[in-house]
Design a protein around this motif. Structure first.
Motif, short mmCIF file in Angstrom:
data_model
loop_
_atom_site.label_atom_id
_atom_site.label_comp_id
_atom_site.label_asym_id
_atom_site.label_seq_id
_atom_site.Cartn_x
_atom_site.Cartn_y
_atom_site.Cartn_z
N TYR A 96 0.83 -1.21 0.00
CA TYR A 96 0.00 0.00 0.00
C TYR A 96 0.87 1.26 0.00
O TYR A 96 0.53 2.26 -0.63
CB TYR A 96 -0.92 0.00 1.22
CG TYR A 96 -2.09 0.92 1.08
CD1 TYR A 96 -3.30 0.49 0.56
CD2 TYR A 96 -2.00 2.27 1.44
CE1 TYR A 96 -4.39 1.34 0.40
CE2 TYR A 96 -3.08 3.14 1.30
CZ TYR A 96 -4.27 2.66 0.78
OH TYR A 96 -5.33 3.52 0.62
N ALA A 292 -6.95 7.47 1.28
CA ALA A 292 -7.44 6.54 2.30
C ALA A 292 -8.96 6.37 2.21
O ALA A 292 -9.48 5.27 2.39
CB ALA A 292 -7.05 7.03 3.69
N LEU A 352 -6.94 7.06 9.01
CA LEU A 352 -7.69 6.53 7.87
C LEU A 352 -6.80 5.67 6.98
O LEU A 352 -7.26 4.66 6.41
CB LEU A 352 -8.28 7.69 7.05
CG LEU A 352 -9.39 8.50 7.73
CD1 LEU A 352 -9.77 9.69 6.87
CD2 LEU A 352 -10.62 7.64 7.98
N LEU A 353 -5.54 6.05 6.86
CA LEU A 353 -4.61 5.28 6.01
C LEU A 353 -4.37 3.89 6.61
O LEU A 353 -4.31 2.90 5.88
CB LEU A 353 -3.29 6.05 5.90
CG LEU A 353 -2.37 5.67 4.75
CD1 LEU A 353 -3.05 5.92 3.42
CD2 LEU A 353 -1.08 6.48 4.83
N LYS A 354 -4.25 3.83 7.93
CA LYS A 354 -4.05 2.51 8.57
C LYS A 354 -5.26 1.62 8.36
O LYS A 354 -5.12 0.41 8.13
CB LYS A 354 -3.78 2.70 10.07
CG LYS A 354 -2.38 3.22 10.38
CD LYS A 354 -2.12 3.29 11.87
CE LYS A 354 -0.69 3.72 12.14
NZ LYS A 354 -0.41 3.82 13.62
N ALA A 356 -7.36 1.83 5.85
CA ALA A 356 -7.41 1.49 4.43
C ALA A 356 -6.45 0.35 4.12
O ALA A 356 -6.74 -0.51 3.28
CB ALA A 356 -7.08 2.72 3.59
N LYS A 357 -5.31 0.32 4.77
CA LYS A 357 -4.34 -0.76 4.55
C LYS A 357 -4.89 -2.12 4.94
O LYS A 357 -4.56 -3.14 4.34
CB LYS A 357 -3.05 -0.48 5.36
CG LYS A 357 -2.17 0.60 4.77
CD LYS A 357 -0.93 0.80 5.65
CE LYS A 357 -0.05 1.91 5.10
NZ LYS A 357 1.14 2.11 5.93
#
Length: 358
Positions: A96, A292, A352-354, A356-357
């Motif tokens: 990612y 994200a 949000l990025l975590k 999304a991963k």
């Protein structure tokens, strides 16, 4: 740069450019439809109207850059997710973080453009944009404080006028006090002070000067006196948008000069400076949040992502305005007024990025 990088980067820049080309002309048409009556009533020349809209494009475009960037990323990334392209990319072994790299390259390009525009190009556009507004669209409305003006010119000189007419360049009930340390050396007062541009002098009416020397008071009076002072007539009260019209070097010098004068609205000028530095950073924060939010395929498709993204964008603007107003009107530190919204949304982007991963 791999094929993946070129593919995403091209979509990133093209979508952002198309959004600018679509919405800025709409903004110009909407503004023209609203203001054309005032332009005609106030007999605005055609060449100044053209210049105004050239400045309008740069000025408004720079303000909307982060929002256009945010929405364009959500738009094309949602299409990638809807076509299952992101799933295919990640299933091929691309991490990612690696998938995010072309987005960050694009954010770097946009942030660089935003930086140089904000520091040098936008100030020139702001000057033309605001000058036209107050000349033709807000005719008769003051573009600065015009009553009870107090200014510290330097360490020794203090100036006061009860009211100022910028159109006629005249101030009423003028007082200038000169100190040597804590000791008053002389005081000049006049019914009014007027700038005589033809002679590059100041004209004082009902001039009165009281000088204290060796415990004696020397009084000098004249019906009218033409003289020279070491300040400009506009220094009495700069226009409200003065900080926006200066490039970064001029702005730094202006802030230093206003600090020495003891200007009461110094936070307004400092806030403008910090916002210029923060604007490029917002490109990275909004890019991360947009990716994200939109890289996950949802049942509602692009509509859900856009709705969520627009909601976040409005909250971001709300935070920016609230803390900006606090800095201007309540003594809240301008640096924190800029840092807090970006810090909050930076943390939100990481969160949000975590998710999304996963």
């Amino acid at each position: 740069m791999t094929i993946l990088d070129k593919y995403i980067l091209k979509r990133y820049l093209v979508t952002f450019s198309v959004m600018l080309l679509l919405f800025i002309p709409i903004g110009i048409m909407a503004n023209l439809a609203e203001q054309v009556g005032r332009m005609i009533d106030n007999e605005a020349p055609l060449n100044e109207i053209v210049y105004y809209y050239a400045c309008f494009t740069v000025y408004i475009g720079s303000l909307l850059f982060p929002i256009f960037l945010f929405l364009s990323i959500i738009f094309f990334t949602s299409k990638l997710a809807g076509n299952t392209e992101i799933v295919a990319i990640l299933s091929s072994g691309v991490s990612y973080g690696r998938f995010l790299r072309p987005y960050l390259i694009g954010a770097t390009i946009i942030a660089t453009i935003m930086f140089f525009m904000g520091m040098f190009l936008v100030p020139r556009a702001s000057e033309g944009y605001n000058a036209f507004r107050y000349e033709y669209l807000k005719k008769g409305k003051a573009d600065r404080v015009t009553s009870n003006i107090f200014n510290q010119l330097n360490e020794n000189d203090y100036l006061y006028v009860s009211s100022f007419d910028p159109a006629r360049q005249i101030g009423y009930n003028f007082t200038l006090e000169h100190f040597n340390g804590d000791q008053l050396e002389y005081k000049i007062s006049a019914a009014n002070i007027r700038w005589v541009e033809k002679d590059s002098t100041y004209r004082l009416t009902s001039y009165h000067k009281r000088t204290l020397e060796n415990n004696q008071e020397i009084v000098e009076t004249k019906r009218r006196l033409d003289t020279i002072f070491n300040f400009k007539i506009d220094d009495l009260t700069p226009v409200s948008y003065i900080a926006e019209t200066k490039n970064i070097f001029e702005l730094n010098d202006f802030i230093d000069a206003q600090r020495k004068k003891g200007a009461s609205n110094i936070n307004t000028y400092v806030l403008v400076k910090y916002k210029r530095w923060a604007l490029p950073i917002s490109a990275f924060i909004l890019t991360v949040i947009a990716v994200a939010v939109s890289s996950v395929k949802r049942r509602g498709g692009m509509g859900i992502n856009l709705a969520f993204g627009i909601g976040i964008a409005f909250i971001y603007i709300f935070f920016d305005k609230v803390f900006g107003t606090l800095a201007e009107q309540s003594g809240f530190p301008p640096l924190w007024a800029v840092v807090i919204p970006n810090l909050f949304f930076g943390i939100l982007g990481v969160y949000l990025l975590k998710n999304a991963k996963r």
